[in-house]
Design a protein around this motif. Structure first.
Motif, PDB file in Angstrom:
ATOM      1  N   SER A  12      -2.965   9.917   5.312  1.00  0.00           N
ATOM      2  CA  SER A  12      -3.478  10.577   4.182  1.00  0.00           C
ATOM      3  C   SER A  12      -2.544  11.607   3.529  1.00  0.00           C
ATOM      4  N   PRO A  13      -2.441  12.066   2.420  1.00  0.00           N
ATOM      5  CA  PRO A  13      -1.827  13.116   1.977  1.00  0.00           C
ATOM      6  C   PRO A  13      -1.631  14.328   2.826  1.00  0.00           C
ATOM      7  N   SER A  14      -2.609  14.646   3.580  1.00  0.00           N
ATOM      8  CA  SER A  14      -2.549  15.810   4.505  1.00  0.00           C
ATOM      9  C   SER A  14      -1.985  15.623   5.864  1.00  0.00           C
ATOM     10  N   GLN A  54       0.055   6.288   1.391  1.00  0.00           N
ATOM     11  CA  GLN A  54       1.033   7.153   0.532  1.00  0.00           C
ATOM     12  C   GLN A  54       2.039   6.224  -0.112  1.00  0.00           C
TER      13      GLN A  54
END
Length: 189
Positions: free
Chosen positions: A117-119, A146
């Protein structure tokens, strides 16, 4: 001889800080909390993460039945480090899973799947890839949402993984070696 009283917040007297940290995570922080390089990280998987993991799980279903394997997202301990992971999906022998109340070790798995995930993308791409290899997980599949690709890491070593297949763009089949021996469809990841 008396010992000094414990001062709240001073953990210098804890005999095994690694075990104390992992105990706190298991008993205080909640079921969906990881420790990544000593940083306490609560997990809250999105529906997209859960869907990707489920898509992989369904494709492996018949083969897991044949081999008496189970899948889940149970705890993985990395002893000797400040790491406690909860992969999005791990495939393990059914007999081992039934006997284990606590965490398993990465080398007791047959396949670990993480969905970025982006985080957490860099953690999955770098830290977990290295650690899973160092701790002997035979196969690590990174679903990189991503970059819209999948990479399969294999041949664990003390430095990480010696072999990698990918990145394969979503839609390209990914060959899972023995004991799975199947082509993983990535079109719906």
């Amino acid at each position: 001889m008396s010992t000094a009283p414990h001062v709240p917040g001073d953990y210098s007297t804890v005999s095994d800080p690694e075990q104390a940290l992992k105990y706190a995570i298991r008993h205080i922080a909640g079921d969906r909390t990881e420790i990544i390089e000593g940083v306490i990280t609560p997990m809250s998987p999105s529906w997209a993460h859960e869907s990707a993991a489920e898509f992989v799980r369904r494709q492996l279903g018949a083969r897991m039945d044949e081999l008496d394997l189970v899948s889940g997202s149970g705890n993985l301990d990395l002893p000797g480090s400040e790491n406690w992971y909860i992969p999005h999906l791990a495939i393990v022998p059914a007999e081992l899973a039934l006997k284990t109340e606590g965490a398993l070790l990465p080398d007791q798995t047959l396949l670990i799947v993480e969905v970025s995930s982006p985080s957490n993308a860099e953690t999955d791409r770098v830290v977990k890839r290295r650690r899973y290899g160092q701790y002997g997980a035979p196969l690590y599949l990174l679903i990189d949402r991503q970059n819209r690709s999948c990479t399969l890491y294999s041949e664990p070593t003390r430095l990480g993984y010696a072999a990698e297949s990918g990145p394969h763009p979503f839609g390209t089949p990914v060959a899972l070696p023995a004991p799975f021996d199947l082509e993983l469809d990535t079109s719906r990841l």
